[in-house]
Design an enzyme around this catalytic site. Structure first.
Site, PDB file in Angstrom:
ATOM      1  N   LYS A  46       0.870  -1.188   0.000  1.00 29.14           N
ATOM      2  CA  LYS A  46       0.000   0.000   0.000  1.00 29.14           C
ATOM      3  C   LYS A  46       0.901   1.229   0.000  1.00 29.14           C
ATOM      4  O   LYS A  46       2.018   1.195   0.528  1.00 29.14           O
ATOM      5  CB  LYS A  46      -0.889  -0.028   1.262  1.00 29.14           C
ATOM      6  CG  LYS A  46      -1.717   1.235   1.504  1.00 29.14           C
ATOM      7  CD  LYS A  46      -2.750   1.490   0.433  1.00 29.14           C
ATOM      8  CE  LYS A  46      -3.566   2.768   0.677  1.00 29.14           C
ATOM      9  NZ  LYS A  46      -4.247   3.231  -0.560  1.00 29.14           N
ATOM     10  N   CYS A 131      -2.663   8.958  -7.599  1.00 29.85           N
ATOM     11  CA  CYS A 131      -3.789   8.665  -6.709  1.00 29.85           C
ATOM     12  C   CYS A 131      -4.934   9.627  -6.997  1.00 29.85           C
ATOM     13  O   CYS A 131      -4.754  10.844  -6.936  1.00 29.85           O
ATOM     14  CB  CYS A 131      -3.400   8.784  -5.238  1.00 29.85           C
ATOM     15  SG  CYS A 131      -4.857   8.595  -4.193  1.00 29.85           S
TER      16      CYS A 131
HETATM   17  O1  RRO Z   1      -5.882   5.326  -1.303  1.00 32.19           O
HETATM   18  C1  RRO Z   1      -6.593   5.506  -2.312  1.00 32.19           C
HETATM   19  O2  RRO Z   1      -7.711   6.026  -2.257  1.00 32.19           O
HETATM   20  C2  RRO Z   1      -6.119   5.133  -3.663  1.00 32.19           C
HETATM   21  C3  RRO Z   1      -4.837   5.327  -4.118  1.00 32.19           C
HETATM   22 BR1  RRO Z   1      -3.463   5.966  -3.021  1.00 32.19          BR
HETATM   23  C4  RRO Z   1      -4.519   5.044  -5.471  1.00 32.19           C
HETATM   24  O3  RRO Z   1      -3.385   5.220  -5.958  1.00 32.19           O
HETATM   25  N1  RRO Z   1      -5.501   4.567  -6.256  1.00 32.19           N
HETATM   26  C5  RRO Z   1      -6.745   4.357  -5.809  1.00 32.19           C
HETATM   27  O4  RRO Z   1      -7.617   3.908  -6.574  1.00 32.19           O
HETATM   28  N2  RRO Z   1      -7.045   4.638  -4.495  1.00 32.19           N
END
Ligand code: RRO
Length: 305
Positions: A46, A131
């Site tokens: 993550k 993101c």
């Molecule tokens: O954490 C998120 O909401 C998230 C991230 Br960092 C990302 O790179 N892609 C996504 O779909 N959710």
């Protein structure tokens, strides 16, 4: 002849081309209970940020008729806890470790990457400049070619091993951004992050996630991802890790034919956590049937009209 599934990206050797996608198995601890992580080409963590983040309040995921919508909002333990609590576990795993890094300011990305440089077992960084669910950084960086180039080149100064640029599909030209990342010194691309979307409850008229919009993932985005992988493959020279709706070896093969050297399995892990193991077996069987000795014989070999 036994098919050889190993691939190499920027000098890093992977036992097979199947990786987990960031955000879909935390830091690997829960997945390791289900199957030995040595079955994976790599585990991708993550996103890690400088400070811990709780992310957006629940509900932060919603199922749609064609995939999953998420706005987690970068919930993660932060670099300090990652170093003390998560790296010791990851260091013991017999697979390659790729740490996804995010931030809201360039200085944050740089500080996190500099800290990770001390850990040899962090084989690569995947720089999350895509993101969709934070106001600053993330997709904002990844939609601007100048910022993309700068973030990669600054990170390359502090992290001595390869850096992968994770690209957003929510841009006018993904090739333009990929070229900027290449210019900045990126070693590889991950293509693609999620596509921005929303979903609404028609009884309450309420959006289904608290951030109101989120990233769409799952099989619905596979055709978009395949096209973007092929567009980047055609115009750039760095290796590509394909991501988007992979559920089977057949899906993996499509990505390889479009130009990916490796792939990441994401949303499908929530349905079948040991899917990478099944995919590896199926991929081997396909290669035997097609009398292919190596993954290289598939990469970019799509036949076009
Ligand atoms: O954490 C998120 O909401 C998230 C991230 Br960092 C990302 O790179 N892609 C996504 O779909 N959710």
């Amino acid at each position: 002849m036994k098919p050889n599934l190993s691939v190499s990206i920027a000098g890093v050797d992977f036992a097979n081309p199947i990786m987990t996608a960031s955000g879909c198995c935390g830091y690997g601890e829960e997945l390791a209970v289900i199957f030995p992580l040595s079955k994976l080409g790599a585990l991708v963590t993550k996103s890690i940020t400088l400070k811990p983040r709780l992310g957006h309040p629940s509900p932060r995921t919603a199922e749609t008729s064609s995939g999953m919508l998420n706005a987690i909002g970068l919930a993660n333990v932060g670099i300090d806890k990652f170093v003390t609590d998560k790296i010791p576990f990851l260091e013991k795993q017999k697979t390659k470790i790729i740490v996804n890094v995010a931030g809201s300011k360039l200085a944050e990305y740089i500080e996190v990457c500099a800290r990770l440089n001390d850990f040899e077992r962090v084989d690569m960084i995947e720089l999350n400049i895509s993101c969709p669910n934070v106001d600053e950084g993330g997709m904002e960086f990844g939609a601007d070619p100048k910022m993309t180039e700068k973030s990669i080149s600054e990170v390359k100064k502090v992290f001595s091993r390869p850096v992968i640029a994770k690209l957003s599909p929510n841009v006018t030209s993904i090739v333009e951004i990929a070229k900027a990342a290449e210019q900045g010194g990126a070693d590889a691309f991950s293509v693609i992050n999620s596509l921005v979307g929303t979903a609404i409850d028609i009884e309450t008229w309420q959006t289904k996630i608290t951030n109101n919009k989120g990233g769409l993932t799952g099989p619905a985005i596979k055709p978009v991802a395949l096209q973007m992988v092929n567009a980047v493959y055609s115009k750039c020279s760095l290796p590509i890790i394909g991501i988007g709706g992979i559920q089977s070896a057949a899906d993996v093969i499509e990505f390889l034919l479009c130009g990916a050297t490796a792939v990441q399995v994401g949303t499908a892990l929530f349905i079948q956590p040991d899917l990478p193991v099944t995919i590896e077996k199926e991929l081997k069987a396909y290669m035997k049937r097609k009398k292919l000795n190596s993954i290289d014989e598939l990469i970019g070999k799509v036949r076009k009209y």
